[in-house]
Design an enzyme around this catalytic site. Structure first.
Site, PDB file in Angstrom:
ATOM      1  N   GLU A 254       1.754  -4.682  -3.022  1.00  0.00           N
ATOM      2  CA  GLU A 254       3.230  -5.139  -2.880  1.00  0.00           C
ATOM      3  C   GLU A 254       4.336  -3.699  -1.867  1.00  0.00           C
ATOM      4  OE1 GLU A 254       3.272  -7.099  -7.087  1.00  0.00           O
ATOM      5  OE2 GLU A 254       4.646  -4.909  -7.335  1.00  0.00           O
ATOM      6  N   CYS A 288      12.840  -2.578  -3.010  1.00  0.00           N
ATOM      7  CA  CYS A 288      12.604  -3.312  -2.609  1.00  0.00           C
ATOM      8  C   CYS A 288      12.770  -4.781  -2.177  1.00  0.00           C
ATOM      9  CB  CYS A 288      10.951  -3.560  -2.548  1.00  0.00           C
ATOM     10  SG  CYS A 288      10.628  -4.557  -3.943  1.00  0.00           S
ATOM     11  N   GLU A 390      13.810  -2.461   7.657  1.00  0.00           N
ATOM     12  CA  GLU A 390      13.801  -1.594   6.291  1.00  0.00           C
ATOM     13  C   GLU A 390      14.136  -0.633   6.489  1.00  0.00           C
ATOM     14  OE1 GLU A 390      10.558  -0.830   3.154  1.00  0.00           O
ATOM     15  OE2 GLU A 390      12.022  -2.436   2.765  1.00  0.00           O
TER      16      GLU A 390
END
Ligand code: NAD
Ligand code: 6OD
Length: 486
Positions: A254, A288, A390
């Protein structure tokens, strides 16, 4: 000074090497505790303990016994709710209001939900004709995968660790957990709860340390681990994947995201502002699933930007014990330097700074913490790293769009594919757009609304595999078909 030790075979033990590191409170930069750093020796002990427990008491328990114990673990977390809350808030600096509603309750729920899941989900049976007319019967059964290496991040420490440990144990596996070096405390505290709940020694093991050349790398290189489940950065996921390839071990990854929020002109603007506020700024942007790219349809662009600015400027920055605070600090100096470098780059590239962009002025006792202003930009080009990479901070870039096709193109054009939020009151449009977005999760008119029975995970560089519901059972068990010739 408080010491945090490894939890191996039911005992808290220090490192043979004596190596320790500081655990720092992000709200004030002060030391909370000293943490033992595992070497290869401790990791090996933990993996061996996990194997022995798998072959021993845990592996021999009935499903009913195991699931009762996992319910007791959940009850044990709830019974010590305030201790978990205090520890999580000290390690992360996050507002108590957030951790008491999300992190700690989910930490407990992850044990109950998956204990109930494994009891209630059926496997397959197929009757099969054979040439001699007697037939055959196929049925499948689940068996634990073995010793699972769990490597977890710092943003939602207890929630994300138990999200993996809960189903892993429910399925009959044993685990060796390596929590983030930034947030070791609740993972250690869970060892006490496990012991009190009657979890046999060796089922739940914890080794502390860093990633490279430390506990993380030793765990992912250990041949005694059967599968790895990891949450963290995409780059780290690649490393773990290559380690897991040796011995053909299974992985669940993940990973990171650069998620798009898409706000259509026909949305309920109040809901879209409230949801985007959470998706951009909750947990100081360290989620996230968060939205760092917001695409707003042109007729409502100016109003959306103005209202998000007002709302962001209304956030109360403060430490966990401040009941009015809804924005805590970033996790570390390193993370703040990273976020600030994007803040500087945005300005250097000519962004319009709608709000924020720097470090807030904090009272003297908090000046040593990793505080940061919530920040909004407009006007950056599509290829700016601020818009494509990110950041993992409390910030977003807002850009106008005209057509549905353009919004879908924007959402899909990056190599990530974790999550997206679509805001529209038109159900046909919502269905059409959600179906075309390349992401593991699309929320319509909401964000981070979680039903633990649903598949969770990322596509493209945001991950491999799905967890949640039966998908967790798929990862944490080996499904075996037995064919009986009648
Ligand atoms: P990270 O990858 O730096 O660290 C995560 C864990 O991996 C830590 O325990 C760390 O010590 C360990 N690690 C680091 N290098 C390692 C190595 N070489 N070998 C083995 N272990 C190693 O991630 P982070 O900074 O802790 O977390 C933030 C990242 O996590 C963001 O990218 C975020 O998007 C991602 N994340 C993803 C999800 C998801 O569900 N997809 C959820 C939360 C966070
Ligand atoms: O809710 C969950 O189960 C989950 N894995 C959330 C992830 C959040 C990321 O920061």
């Amino acid at each position: 000074m408080k010491e945090i030790k490894h939890f191996i075979n039911g005992q808290f033990v220090g490192s043979a090497s004596g190596k320790q590191f500081d655990n720092i409170n992000p709200a004030n930069g002060q030391r909370i505790s000293r943490v033992h750093e595992a070497g290869e020796a401790e990791v090996d002990l933990a993996v061996r303990a996990a194997r022995a427990a798998l072959d021993g008491p845990w592996g021999k328990m009935t499903l009913e016994q195991r699931t009762q114990i996992l319910h007791a673990v959940a009850d044990g977390i709830n019974a010590r709710f305030d201790e978990f809350l205090e520890a999580e808030c000290l390690d992360t600096g996050k507002p108590r209001s957030l951790a008491s509603h999300i992190d700690i309750p989910r930490g407990a729920a992850n044990f109950k939900v998956f204990a109930d899941m494994i009891k209630n989900v059926a496997t397959e049976t197929f009757e099969m004709p054979t040439p001699d007319g007697t037939g055959a019967l196929n049925y499948s059964i689940r068996r634990p995968k073995g010793v699972i290496g769990v490597i977890s991040p710092w943003n939602l420490p207890l929630l994300l660790m138990t999200w993996k440990v809960g189903p892993a144990l429910a399925c009959g596996n044993t685990v060796v957990v390596k929590p983030s070096e930034e947030t070791p405390t609740t993972t250690a505290l869970l060892g006490e709860v496990m012991k009190a709940a009657g979890v046999p020694d060796g089922v739940y093991n914890v080794v502390h340390g860093y990633g490279a050349n430390s506990a993380g790398a030793f765990l992912t290189a250990h041949p005694g681990v059967d599968a790895y489940t990891f949450t963290g950065e995409t780059r780290t996921g690649e490393l773990i994947m290559s380690n897991a390839a040796k011995g053909v071990r299974d992985i669940s990854l993940e990973l990171g995201g650069k998620n798009a929020g898409i706000v259509f002109a026909d949305c309920d603007l109040d809901k879209a502002i409230e949801g985007t506020m959470r998706s951009a700024f909750a947990n100081c942007g360290q989620v996230c699933l968060g939205t760092e790219r917001v695409y707003v349809q042109r007729p409502i662009f100016d109003e959306f930007v103005a209202r998000l600015k007002t709302a962001a400027e209304g956030l109360v920055i403060g430490p966990p014990e401040d009941a009015s605070a809804n924005l805590g600090p970033l996790i570390s100096e390193k993370q703040r330097n990273k976020v600030l470098s994007y803040y500087q780059q945005a300005v250097a590239e000519g962004a319009t700074l709608v709000t924020g962009g720097g470090i807030p002025d904090m009272p003297d006792e908090l000046k040593g913490g990793w505080w940061i202003q919530p920040t909004i930009w407009t006007g950056l080009s599509d290829d700016s790293p601020v818009v494509t990479e990110e950041i993992f901070g409390p910030c977003c870039h807002i850009q106008p769009f005209d057509t549905e096709e353009e919004a879908i193109y924007q959402a899909n054009r990056l190599p990530y594919g974790l999550a997206s939020a679509v805001w529209t009151e038109n159900i046909s449009r919502a269905t059409r757009v959600a179906g075309q977005i390349e992401a593991g999760i699309v929320w319509v008119n909401s964000w981070f609304l979680r039903d633990l029975r649903t598949p969770f995970g990322g596509s493209k560089q945001s991950g491999i595999g799905r967890e949640g519901g039966v998908h967790s059972l798929e990862f944490y068990t080996e499904l075996k078909n037995i064919c009986i010739k009648l």
